[in-house]
Design a protein around this motif. Structure first.
Motif, mmCIF file in Angstrom:
data_model
loop_
_atom_site.group_PDB
_atom_site.id
_atom_site.type_symbol
_atom_site.label_atom_id
_atom_site.label_comp_id
_atom_site.label_asym_id
_atom_site.label_seq_id
_atom_site.Cartn_x
_atom_site.Cartn_y
_atom_site.Cartn_z
ATOM 1 N N LEU E 132 37.606 17.856 7.261
ATOM 2 C CA LEU E 132 39.012 19.550 6.988
ATOM 3 C C LEU E 132 39.464 19.182 6.206
ATOM 4 O O LEU E 132 40.020 20.180 5.187
ATOM 5 C CB LEU E 132 39.300 19.623 8.517
ATOM 6 C CG LEU E 132 38.195 20.521 9.221
ATOM 7 C CD1 LEU E 132 39.108 20.458 10.510
ATOM 8 C CD2 LEU E 132 37.801 21.384 8.860
ATOM 9 N N LEU E 133 40.640 17.793 6.615
ATOM 10 C CA LEU E 133 41.787 18.257 5.121
ATOM 11 C C LEU E 133 40.910 17.507 4.081
ATOM 12 O O LEU E 133 41.550 18.012 3.132
ATOM 13 C CB LEU E 133 42.345 16.295 6.045
ATOM 14 C CG LEU E 133 44.400 16.425 4.870
ATOM 15 C CD1 LEU E 133 45.020 17.639 4.664
ATOM 16 C CD2 LEU E 133 44.589 14.736 5.853
ATOM 17 N N ALA E 136 40.014 20.764 2.739
ATOM 18 C CA ALA E 136 40.837 21.348 1.975
ATOM 19 C C ALA E 136 41.734 21.831 0.712
ATOM 20 O O ALA E 136 42.105 22.119 0.203
ATOM 21 C CB ALA E 136 42.150 21.999 3.426
ATOM 22 N N LEU E 137 41.555 19.737 0.406
ATOM 23 C CA LEU E 137 42.534 19.590 -1.133
ATOM 24 C C LEU E 137 41.653 19.975 -1.791
ATOM 25 O O LEU E 137 42.090 19.774 -3.041
ATOM 26 C CB LEU E 137 42.999 18.262 -0.885
ATOM 27 C CG LEU E 137 43.939 17.780 0.804
ATOM 28 C CD1 LEU E 137 44.296 16.305 0.246
ATOM 29 C CD2 LEU E 137 45.770 18.763 -0.347
ATOM 30 N N PRO E 140 38.354 24.811 -3.985
ATOM 31 C CA PRO E 140 39.238 26.587 -4.184
ATOM 32 C C PRO E 140 39.466 26.917 -3.844
ATOM 33 O O PRO E 140 40.782 28.511 -4.415
ATOM 34 C CB PRO E 140 38.431 26.831 -4.914
ATOM 35 C CG PRO E 140 36.566 25.724 -4.812
ATOM 36 C CD PRO E 140 36.776 25.100 -3.253
ATOM 37 N N GLU E 141 39.643 27.780 -2.230
ATOM 38 C CA GLU E 141 39.427 28.639 -1.406
ATOM 39 C C GLU E 141 41.313 28.217 -1.174
ATOM 40 O O GLU E 141 41.138 28.909 0.297
ATOM 41 C CB GLU E 141 38.306 28.854 -0.457
ATOM 42 C CG GLU E 141 37.421 29.723 -1.916
ATOM 43 C CD GLU E 141 38.051 30.777 -2.041
ATOM 44 O OE1 GLU E 141 38.862 31.598 -2.019
ATOM 45 O OE2 GLU E 141 37.375 31.488 -3.430
ATOM 46 N N ALA E 142 41.064 26.995 -0.939
ATOM 47 C CA ALA E 142 42.428 26.387 -0.220
ATOM 48 C C ALA E 142 43.463 25.036 -1.168
ATOM 49 O O ALA E 142 43.956 26.635 -2.042
ATOM 50 C CB ALA E 142 41.614 26.009 0.869
ATOM 51 N N TYR E 143 43.374 24.601 -1.569
ATOM 52 C CA TYR E 143 44.929 24.083 -2.050
ATOM 53 C C TYR E 143 44.753 23.006 -2.750
ATOM 54 O O TYR E 143 45.116 21.959 -3.202
ATOM 55 C CB TYR E 143 45.286 23.087 -0.930
ATOM 56 C CG TYR E 143 46.053 23.319 0.304
ATOM 57 C CD1 TYR E 143 47.366 24.331 0.439
ATOM 58 C CD2 TYR E 143 45.420 23.919 1.876
ATOM 59 C CE1 TYR E 143 47.788 25.145 1.365
ATOM 60 C CE2 TYR E 143 46.336 24.678 2.182
ATOM 61 C CZ TYR E 143 47.125 25.330 2.576
ATOM 62 O OH TYR E 143 47.420 26.018 3.145
ATOM 63 N N VAL E 144 43.217 23.337 -3.801
ATOM 64 C CA VAL E 144 42.905 22.175 -4.953
ATOM 65 C C VAL E 144 43.907 22.786 -6.143
ATOM 66 O O VAL E 144 44.748 21.903 -6.450
ATOM 67 C CB VAL E 144 41.830 23.297 -5.534
ATOM 68 C CG1 VAL E 144 41.610 24.108 -6.168
ATOM 69 C CG2 VAL E 144 41.320 22.141 -6.714
ATOM 70 N N LEU E 145 44.585 23.983 -5.731
ATOM 71 C CA LEU E 145 45.609 23.628 -7.080
ATOM 72 C C LEU E 145 46.689 23.157 -7.320
ATOM 73 O O LEU E 145 47.560 22.249 -7.827
ATOM 74 C CB LEU E 145 46.284 25.109 -7.388
ATOM 75 C CG LEU E 145 47.198 25.397 -8.102
ATOM 76 C CD1 LEU E 145 46.851 25.292 -9.783
ATOM 77 C CD2 LEU E 145 47.475 27.087 -8.446
ATOM 78 N N PRO E 146 47.781 23.133 -5.850
ATOM 79 C CA PRO E 146 48.432 22.256 -5.398
ATOM 80 C C PRO E 146 47.817 20.918 -5.708
ATOM 81 O O PRO E 146 49.189 19.768 -5.944
ATOM 82 C CB PRO E 146 49.340 22.550 -4.087
ATOM 83 C CG PRO E 146 48.064 23.671 -3.940
ATOM 84 C CD PRO E 146 47.147 23.789 -4.820
ATOM 85 N N PHE E 147 46.884 20.500 -4.845
ATOM 86 C CA PHE E 147 46.752 19.274 -4.957
ATOM 87 C C PHE E 147 46.692 18.691 -6.785
ATOM 88 O O PHE E 147 47.077 17.171 -7.081
ATOM 89 C CB PHE E 147 45.434 18.449 -4.471
ATOM 90 C CG PHE E 147 44.815 17.443 -4.368
ATOM 91 C CD1 PHE E 147 45.304 16.067 -3.581
ATOM 92 C CD2 PHE E 147 43.571 17.071 -5.400
ATOM 93 C CE1 PHE E 147 44.320 15.513 -3.480
ATOM 94 C CE2 PHE E 147 43.213 16.349 -5.417
ATOM 95 C CZ PHE E 147 42.739 14.958 -4.531
ATOM 96 N N VAL E 149 48.579 20.561 -9.534
ATOM 97 C CA VAL E 149 49.594 20.531 -9.758
ATOM 98 C C VAL E 149 49.854 18.816 -9.475
ATOM 99 O O VAL E 149 51.358 18.650 -9.992
ATOM 100 C CB VAL E 149 50.195 21.629 -9.584
ATOM 101 C CG1 VAL E 149 51.833 21.479 -9.925
ATOM 102 C CG2 VAL E 149 49.675 22.518 -9.380
ATOM 103 N N ALA E 150 49.836 18.023 -8.027
ATOM 104 C CA ALA E 150 50.886 17.422 -7.903
ATOM 105 C C ALA E 150 50.578 16.039 -8.386
ATOM 106 O O ALA E 150 51.482 15.293 -8.668
ATOM 107 C CB ALA E 150 49.970 16.810 -6.343
#
Lengths: 506, 482, 103, 506, 171
Positions: E132-133, E136-137, E140-147, E149-150
């Motif tokens: 799941l994690l 999520a990472l 595109p519907e979850a946290y790909v952008l932070p990933f 950008v990080a």
């Protein structure tokens, strides 16, 4: 000629001012300025003669009226017109101005501004006499100050700064009340037109309230506001102290006009404004006014007698003479509607005219001798008659006119005043007649000190040798002397006009 | 899924990243004297990026993209353009910096932090928000300490880092609580769950306080301001300018979005907190600016007070208020960058930074003098410069929200401000160098400075006179918050 | 079962200790250590909030903590580099001795 | 009227300022020529506006131009220009002062004289034009925001103009004091303006800075009573109202000549005008509620200013305090809230503007040549610069409200207006006339007619032709209005009509 | 008291105790080592919370990278390894007060929260946190952008850190 008839007063009034402006552009040539100014100043005189000729003494009301919108916002219009009283004064003014200019041909310092100021002064004085609008009256009243101030302060003698400022401040301070009262009238009635104001102001119910005070109180205050302004100008004791200073320091021609015309402005104000606007107050306060007048007569005479300065002597004599005018006015105010009033008032107006002639003449003669000797101290003279017989004769003649010798003009007017005042103001008139004695005393003192007694040898020889009065100067004094004589012998030529106007008014 | 909208929403960042990579790749191949061209590349690239974004990346209706990480709306877009403008100007000003201008890393750091700021302006998720704040900050720590040979600069970087890390951690703690209470990281959902029914106002107050430590640090509001003077003074001047403008503006972008979107329930509470912060910032900033003798420190304190002014608009909590904040930021970015740019241009030639050193500047370089005039009068809030209109707008917003007392505080402070800004101009125009031959000591401007400063000064005047389009954009952005 | 409150209090305590370190230590590295403690406190919060939330499957808390890890790594690397840089110039990393810029 | 004449008038100085800044620094004469050309064009344009103003349109604004500047909901800011009878004369005034200001700042390369602006004329004219543009903007703006905008533009160049080109001894202090005073005043008004803006929205749902709409905002009486004072007094600080007049004389003294002219001639009008337009016209009930206070302040200013002017020994301080006194009269006229008083205030703004510009111009000429402004150290200037002397005298006559000059036309209705409201104030305020007459006359004598001090002998030369043109221009307006009030008063009345409508509707 | 609670308390006490040593020990090397121990304790807490992946990351990243970095840094700044002189401010008591107040404030605030004492539901059967994690990472519907950008952030930090730390020659 039609234009001339309909705009006669404007022409008389503005010709000098316009001429003065034209002078601004003339080349800087002293002779030219002198002659130009003199020539120009004759035009109003000529026009005044036309006016005199066309004037209908029998018509009531004002004649030659002109009325143009001037200051719409506060409903003031340029309204001029003459009646018998003002006509006399106009004549006096237009007559004296050319003479004064002629008299000042000896001035050589900054001739151009000097002459211009004279012409402006003439306009200012004429404006007061001609105005039929309270605001216009005030405008010219104040405007006249300026040229006179500069004439004294620029061309005067040693103490001129003090004298000119004193003149200015006294007059302006005096006019403050006038200004405020004028404003009050304007606020109350929305107009400054004198003819309208005569009616409206007097038709106010005395019992009603104005600005939180009864109308009578307001009127009393306004009366004194007017009266003080004019009293300063006349001047009546105790407001007279500026006058000796101003006269003494002014140049000769300035003194001529100052005494000859400017003092009349105050008296004229009494006649034109105070009596018609405040008949009731004039009655009430006539006693006070008469007291002041008598004060002026007596103290003027005493003051005059005590002087050692020839010019101051003449100056105080003006106080004395103008006191009679005011006495006449006070009497006329008290007894308005009666024959006494008419006689007193006619006398007062005539006295104004006469004093204009004699005072101008006296100051001129003082000026003549001052120019030659550069002193005015009576003790420096003495026994000059043999040196300058013609001058001496003229001086004696003029002094006699001033003194009120029967047969000369002064007698007629003073007699009329005394005659008119005696009934209403017996005590005051009696005292005033005592004052008349002193008049004789100081005039004789003047003549004695100058012409008679041991001759001061200083003036007899050498560079200080006193020269005789010259032709130009004779030309100045001659018309005055002629008028003094004519009026003394046949006063009706002028008295008729005055009397009819006075009868109609009071 | 990836759609054109998704792509458009992060188009500027992609372009910036590309520029950054280009700099990183090309820089080693350049000869030493060519290396300042990285500045041309950065500035030019940002210009292109702005144009491209304007053409293809304009937002339509506000929409959440990428799983709600960011909000693609006009507010974010307008601010992004401002940040990119600021960064481009900073790049130009950096180019002729003696030590930093030839280092590609400087431009890379600049661009990296720019990405962070851009994302701060559009983040709609706590995770994204925190990350973008840090992305914006960490490269700036490096930039502040960029002059390795300069003790002041390293110390500035060090201090900035320490305070920054501390403040952001405290803020992060607040974020974690926010997440815990609402069960979501999405700002737009937080508002729905975070009602007064679920948490007490006191608790909300606690969270707001924690968050404000970090944001207050970013915008250098009192009492989180103490780093600012030291850092501005020590950091390379263009960086200080960037810090005081874009970085601060990004902080305001977050304040607007976070408080307006996530805390509508607790408006009365946080507006009061912000009002107090605002009043204190203005007052303390201005009062401390009065005795300053170093121009950068003066500007630092002035920037603290400006944070206070801008906050008045946020306190108003209205569309107009938000618009006025954005407009204020636009005006302020141009103005303060100009001011720092001028300081940079001057000290590059003379090596001096005291206010007294500016004596006779108007004779040494009249153009520079006039620009100083524009910058400082704009700071003081005089027309026809941007600062005036901006101030009127925030004051108007404050009055509208019945925060008249705050506006009055602001006005009193403006008066103090006028005094010390004019004091600088007094040196520029009135005093003369002791030896009186100013004309023999010209202050030449190099090409990049000329370009940057002229653009900025024109910007300051345009914002102050033709303010309508800028305000319209600000307002369109503010509309997205309601 | 351990209630959420225990974790939250643990995190708060850790945060407080970290804050204490930040506030009172003079050595810059020690201050950084304090910050790390605070970050860990945050992470405990995040993970426990995730664990106790109703929507376990969204994974927000865990993702958040992963991001915090990344940020912490970046922060520490830059921070320590700055510390070294300062040390190189000033031969000290005692925060209050770095006072050139004090007003 | 399709030609956007008001915009051109307003923005031309800005454009010219920019142009001047871009000229090479060493082309001083070309710079001056451009400045003069601009000033002449602006003067002609403003004269055109003045002449084309339609007097029969009693209420509206004319030459109206409106460009939406920012018309989205929360802010309606438009470039809304128009003149009414109050502002049209002031636009002309600004044109006159701009023209004469440029003339006398022309500069003279004679090292003895150092007249005009030698040092950096480029910047000087640019800042001066910025100031002028701001002033024009305030007078023609019908949008409150734009009014404010231009108001501030007009204020800040003063700082630089005074600080850079001013009198070395006090310029720093004076410039800062002036700027802070004015800034404080303006921001205080700003709060009021903003509050008015939002209250209007609450009352009517209209969000607009347009003053014509704000007239109908329906502010409650309480609201008006609370906010009138900050708004009015905030602006009135620039009008030099007592007790906030303190900056003004210091500023006058420190400023270079042309700036003093602008400052006293136009800028102080700006304050009075804005106070009238925003304070009285938009908050009429508040004005009625507080008129007693304004009247008290103004009354004190009139007398106090005159008295302080009386005791000055520095010519510029004297004029500076006389400005306080005269602006007090403007405020007095405004405080009457009746048609007469307001008309007077409108004319007084123009009259005082021209008059004080003239004073400062001549004082500057004297100072440039003699390097002193202390009255006791001066003297004899009439011989050296007779033209300036005449100009100063005319200015002085205007200053003391001498009839025949614009000062009288202005002051008389003011006093009349006060009579209509509170006669005691009129009486007290009128004292200032005498005080003014005294110090004007005394100082004219001391400066122009006293003997020339030895240390000035030979150093001091006559004024230039440009100076004479400037003096003539200024004098001309004072005399023409004094003689023919109808050239201006009816126009002012149309503006007053509008104000009365608002006051009556309250 | 359940077993889980006892374990929790033991780990928590160990963690807090180590943390206290971190902020109080005079010797920085010791402090860094105590940090390792704290971090280890936190990792156990993660495990207790069924966040196994996080626990692993904690050990690998934090202990393996960050803590070691600290130790290097401490050693590089040699002079201050000597534990001479006071290690704390003169006004350390104020800091302590602030810290205690912060804790107390947080605790009291939190205790007012409605969800303060809630307990967790058991993990559903077949709950695969790691996948799941992972999803999520990168979704595109979850946290790909932070990933992503990080990663940018880490790159930038790398470049920056290298520049700052690795510039010995230039003065």
């Amino acid at each position: 000629m039609d234009f001339l008839n309909t705009h006669l007063l404007s022409l008389i009034l503005f010709t000098p001012a316009i001429a003065a402006l034209v002078m601004l552009f003339l080349p800087n040539e002293d002779r030219l300025h002198r002659w130009f100014a003199f020539g120009v100043s004759l035009i109003p005189f000529a026009l005044t003669l036309v006016l005199w000729n066309n004037f209908d003494p029998n018509a009531t009301g004002f004649q030659f009226e002109e009325k143009y919108t001037w200051y719409e916002a506060i409903h003031s219009s340029f309204h001029v017109g003459v009646d018998g009283i003002s006509l006399t004064m106009v004549l006096l003014t237009t007559l004296l101005t050319p003479l004064a200019i002629l008299a000042s041909f000896s001035v050589s310092d900054r001739v151009k501004p000097y002459m211009m100021l004279f012409l402006f002064l003439e306009t200012g004085m004429l404006g007061v006499f001609l105005a039929l609008d309270l605001l216009i009256f005030f405008v010219f009243w104040e405007i006249g100050l300026v040229p006179m101030y500069f004439l004294i302060s620029q061309w005067g003698s040693a103490n001129r700064n003090y004298a000119s400022l004193k003149f200015m401040i006294y007059t302006m301070g005096g006019s403050l009340g006038l200004l405020l009262a004028v404003q009050m009238l304007g606020v109350l009635f929305g107009t400054f037109d004198l003819v309208t104001l005569y009616q409206q102001w007097n038709s106010l119910d005395a019992g009603s309230m104005l600005m939180g005070m009864p109308v009578s109180t307001v009127k009393s205050i306004a009366f004194w506001a007017f009266a003080i302004a004019f009293a300063v100008k006349v001047p009546i004791w105790p407001f007279h102290t500026w006058l000796p200073d101003a006269h003494t320091e002014a140049p000769t021609a300035g003194s001529m006009l100052l005494a000859g015309v400017l003092l009349k402005l105050g008296a004229y104000g009494f006649i034109r404004l105070v009596l018609p606007l405040y008949p009731v107050e004039a009655k009430i306060f006539a006693g006070a006014l008469a007291l002041l007048a008598v004060g002026a007569i007596v103290f003027g005479a005493f003051g005059s007698f005590g002087q050692t300065d020839f010019k101051r002597l003449v100056a105080y004599s003006s106080v004395n003479h103008m006191g009679f005018v005011v006495l006449g006015i006070a009497a006329a105010g008290l007894a308005s509607g009666t024959a006494d009033a008419h006689i007193a008032m006619s006398g007062a107006v005539l006295q104004m005219f006469n004093h204009g002639l004699s005072a101008a003449g006296m100051f001129f003669l003082v000026g003549v001798i001052y120019e030659r000797t550069h002193t005015r101290n009576l003790n420096d003279f003495g026994g000059l008659f043999p040196l300058v017989p013609i001058y001496g004769g003229i001086l004696i003649f003029t002094s006699m006119a001033s003194l009120g010798l029967p047969g000369l003009n002064g007698f007629v007017s003073e007699f009329m005043i005394v005659r008119g005042s005696y009934q209403p103001l017996t005590v005051y008139t009696a005292i005033a007649m005592l004052g008349l004695l002193f008049t004789g005393a100081y005039i004789l003192k003047g003549i004695k000190n100058v012409l008679h007694g041991p001759m001061n040898e200083h003036w007899a020889h050498g560079e200080h040798k006193l020269t005789e009065i010259n032709l130009r100067e004779i030309l100045v004094i001659a018309p005055l002397m002629a008028l003094m004589l004519v009026t003394g012998i046949w006063p009706m030529w002028i008295l008729d006009i005055i009397n009819k106007a006075v009868t109609a008014l009071f | 899924m990836f759609t054109t909208t998704t792509f458009a929403s992060i188009l500027p960042e992609i372009l910036i990243l590309t520029i950054g990579l280009l700099v990183l790749i090309l820089e080693p191949f350049w000869k030493d004297e060519q290396k300042r061209s990285a500045g041309w590349l950065t500035a030019g690239g940002l210009l292109v990026a702005m144009i491209v974004s304007l053409l293809f990346g304009r937002p339509g209706e506000p929409v959440a993209v990428l799983g709600g990480m960011i909000r693609f709306d006009w507010l974010g877009f307008f601010l992004k353009m401002l940040f990119m403008f600021a960064a481009a100007a900073t790049a130009l000003l950096l180019m002729d910096h003696e030590q930093a201008g030839k280092r590609g890393e400087a431009y890379v750091m600049l661009l990296a932090s720019l990405i962070g700021m851009n994302l701060m302006a559009s983040s709609a998720d706590l995770v994204m928000l925190y990350l973008s704040i840090e992305t914006a900050s960490i490269p700036l720590y490096v930039l502040a300490g960029f002059l390795l040979g300069d003790e002041r600069s390293t110390e500035a970087g060090f201090k900035y880092f320490l305070f920054g890390a501390m403040a952001s951690t405290v803020m992060l703690y607040g974020f974690s609580l926010l997440f815990g209470f609402s069960g979501t990281t999405d700002l737009y959902s937080i508002a729905a769950t975070l009602t007064s029914g679920s948490i007490s106002p006191l608790l909300a107050f606690g969270v707001v306080t924690l968050v404000l430590v970090g944001l207050g640090f970013k915008v250098s509001a009192v009492p989180f301001h103490f780093w600012a003077p030291d850092v501005y003074q020590g950091a390379p001047t263009p960086v200080a300018g960037y810090l005081s403008t874009a970085s601060k503006a990004a902080g305001f972008a977050v304040i607007l979005r976070l408080f307006f979107i996530a805390f509508p329930e607790f408006t009365g509470m946080w507006t009061m907190v912000l009002a107090v912060l605002s009043a204190v910032s203005m007052t303390v900033g201005n009062l401390l600016a009065l005795p300053q003798t170093n121009i950068k420190r003066l500007l630092a304190y002035s920037s603290i007070s400006h944070a206070g002014y801008a906050m008045i608009g946020a306190v108003a909590f209205s569309q107009f208020g938000a618009a006025s904040v954005v407009f204020y930021l636009a005006a302020y970015i141009a103005t303060n960058l100009l001011a720092f740019g001028l300081v940079m241009a001057f000290s590059r030639v003379t090596g001096l930074e005291e206010i007294t050193d500016y004596a006779g500047l108007s004779r040494r370089n009249p153009l520079l003098g006039l620009m100083m005039l524009a910058a400082f009068l704009s700071l003081a809030g005089m027309p026809p410069f941007g600062g005036f209109v901006a101030k009127v707008f925030v004051f108007a917003a404050g009055v509208q929200a019945n925060y008249t007392w705050l506006v009055i505080v602001g006005i009193i402070n403006s008066i103090i401000g006028v005094y010390y800004y004019l004091n600088v101009l007094k040196y520029v125009y009135l005093y003369r160098l002791p030896n009186q031959d100013e004309e023999n000591h010209p202050v030449p401007l190099t090409q990049p400075y000329m370009i940057a400063l002229v653009i900025l000064v024109v910007g300051v005047i345009v914002v102050g006179t033709v303010f309508a389009p800028f305000f319209n954009w600000s307002d369109a952005g503010a509309l997205n918050l309601f | 079962m351990v209630p959420l409150s225990w974790y939250l209090l643990l995190a708060a305590a850790l945060f407080g200790i970290g804050l204490f370190g930040v506030l009172v230590r003079r050595n810059a590295i020690a201050i950084l250590l304090g910050i790390e403690l605070m970050l860990n406190a945050v992470n405990i919060n995040l993970v426990s909030f995730w664990r106790y939330s109703d929507t376990l499957t969204t994974m927000s808390g865990q993702v958040f903590s992963i991001i915090v890890f990344a940020v912490a790594a970046a922060e520490v690397s830059v921070g320590l580099a700055l510390v070294i840089s300062v040390y190189r110039r000033r031969n000290t990393v005692i925060a209050d001795e770095l006072d050139m810029l004090k007003f | 009227m399709n030609f956007p004449i008001l915009s051109v008038i307003t923005f031309l100085p800005f454009a010219a300022g920019m142009l001047i800044l871009m000229m090479p620094a060493n082309r001083k004469n070309e710079t001056r020529a451009v400045a003069l050309a601009t000033a002449v064009i602006d003067l002609l344009l403003s004269a055109w506006v003045y002449l084309q103003y339609l007097l029969n349109d009693m209420q509206g604004y004319q030459f109206v131009e409106k460009y939406q500047w920012l018309n989205i909901p929360p802010l309606n800011i438009a470039l809304h220009f128009g003149v009414d009878g109050m502002s049209a004369p002031l636009v002309l005034l600004t044109g006159i002062v701009m023209f004469t200001g440029v003339l006398i700042s022309w500069g003279n390369d004679d090292p003895h004289i150092m007249a005009g602006i030698q040092d950096r004329p480029r910047e000087f004219f640019a800042f001066l034009f910025l100031l002028a543009g701001g002033v024009f903007g305030v007078f023609v703006s019908l949008n409150l925001f734009m009014l404010f905008f231009f108001y501030e533009i007009a204020v800040f160049p003063m700082y630089l103009l005074i600080a850079i080109w001013g009198w070395v001894k006090t310029r720093e202090y004076a410039a800062m004091k002036l700027t802070l005073y004015l800034f404080i005043g303006s921001v205080v008004s700003l709060v009021g303006v903003l509050v008015m803006y939002w209250t209007q929205y609450q009352n009517t749902g209209v969000l607009s800075f347009d003053m014509l709409e704000m007239e109908n905002a329906g502010f409650s009486a309480t609201f008006q009573n609370i906010w009138f004072l900050p708004v009015f007094l905030g602006f009135a600080v620039l009008g030099g109202i007592w007790p906030f007049h303190n900056w003004s004389p210091d500023g006058h003294v420190a400023a270079p000549t042309a700036v003093s002219m602008f400052h006293a001639g136009v800028l102080m009008k700006l304050g009075a005008f804005a106070a009238l337009r925003v304070g009285v016209m938009l908050l009429p009930q508040g004005a009625q509620h507080w008129s007693w206070l304004i009247m008290t302040f103004a009354g004190v200013a009139v007398v106090y200013g005159a008295y302080i002017a009386f005791v000055q020994t520095d010519l510029k301080y004297m004029i500076g305090f006389s400005s306080v006194s005269h602006m007090g009269l403007v405020m007095l006229g405004i405080s009457t809230l009746n048609a007469t008083g307001l008309t007077g205030a409108g004319v007084q703004m123009f009259s005082h503007g021209v008059m004080t510009a003239l004073f400062f111009a001549i004082t500057g000429m004297i100072y440039d040549r003699s390097h002193t402004r202390m009255i006791p150290e001066l003297g004899g200037m009439a011989k050296i610069m007779p033209f300036a002397a005449i100009g100063f005298i005319i200015g002085g006559l205007v200053s003391m409200g001498m009839p025949g000059f614009s000062g009288f036309i202005a002051e008389f209705p003011i006093f009349m207006g006060v009579w209509g409201e509170q006669w005691l104030v009129a009486v007290i305020a009128s004292i200032s006339i005498v005080i003014t007459a005294a110090y004007i006359m005394i100082n004219i004598r001391k400066v122009f007619f006293a003997p020339l001090p030895e240390n000035l002998e030979g150093h001091v030369g006559d004024i230039t032709v440009l100076d004479k043109v400037a003096i003539t221009t200024l004098c001309l307006f004072m005399v023409v209005i004094g003689l023919f009030p109808s050239v201006m008063v009816p126009m002012v009345q149309t503006g007053v009509e509008n104000i009365m409508r608002l006051l009556g509707g309250a | 008291m359940t077993g889980a609670q006892i374990i929790f308390l033991v780990v928590a006490l160990f963690t807090l105790g180590s943390a206290l040593m971190v902020v109080t020990s005079r010797n920085l090397v010791h402090a860094a080592l105590w940090l390792v121990s704290t971090l280890f304790g936190v990792a156990v807490i993660y495990a207790l919370l069924n966040a196994n992946f996080i626990a692993v990351v904690q050990v690998v990243v934090y202990i393996g990278a960050i803590a070691i970095l600290f130790i290097f840094a401490v050693m590089l700044t040699r002079r201050d390894m000597r534990d001479t002189g006071p290690q704390m401010n003169k006004s350390w008591w104020a800091g302590a007060l602030v810290a205690v107040l912060t804790f107390a404030g947080l605790a009291s605030l939190l205790s007012g929260w409605s969800g303060f004492s809630k307990t967790a539901a058991d993990l559903p059967a077949g709950f695969d946190a790691i996948s799941l994690l992972g999803e999520a990472l990168v979704s595109p519907e979850a946290y790909v952008l932070p990933f992503e950008v990080a990663s940018v952030l880490l790159l930038a930090a790398l470049v920056g850190a290298v520049y700052v730390a690795f510039n010995p020659s230039k003065k």
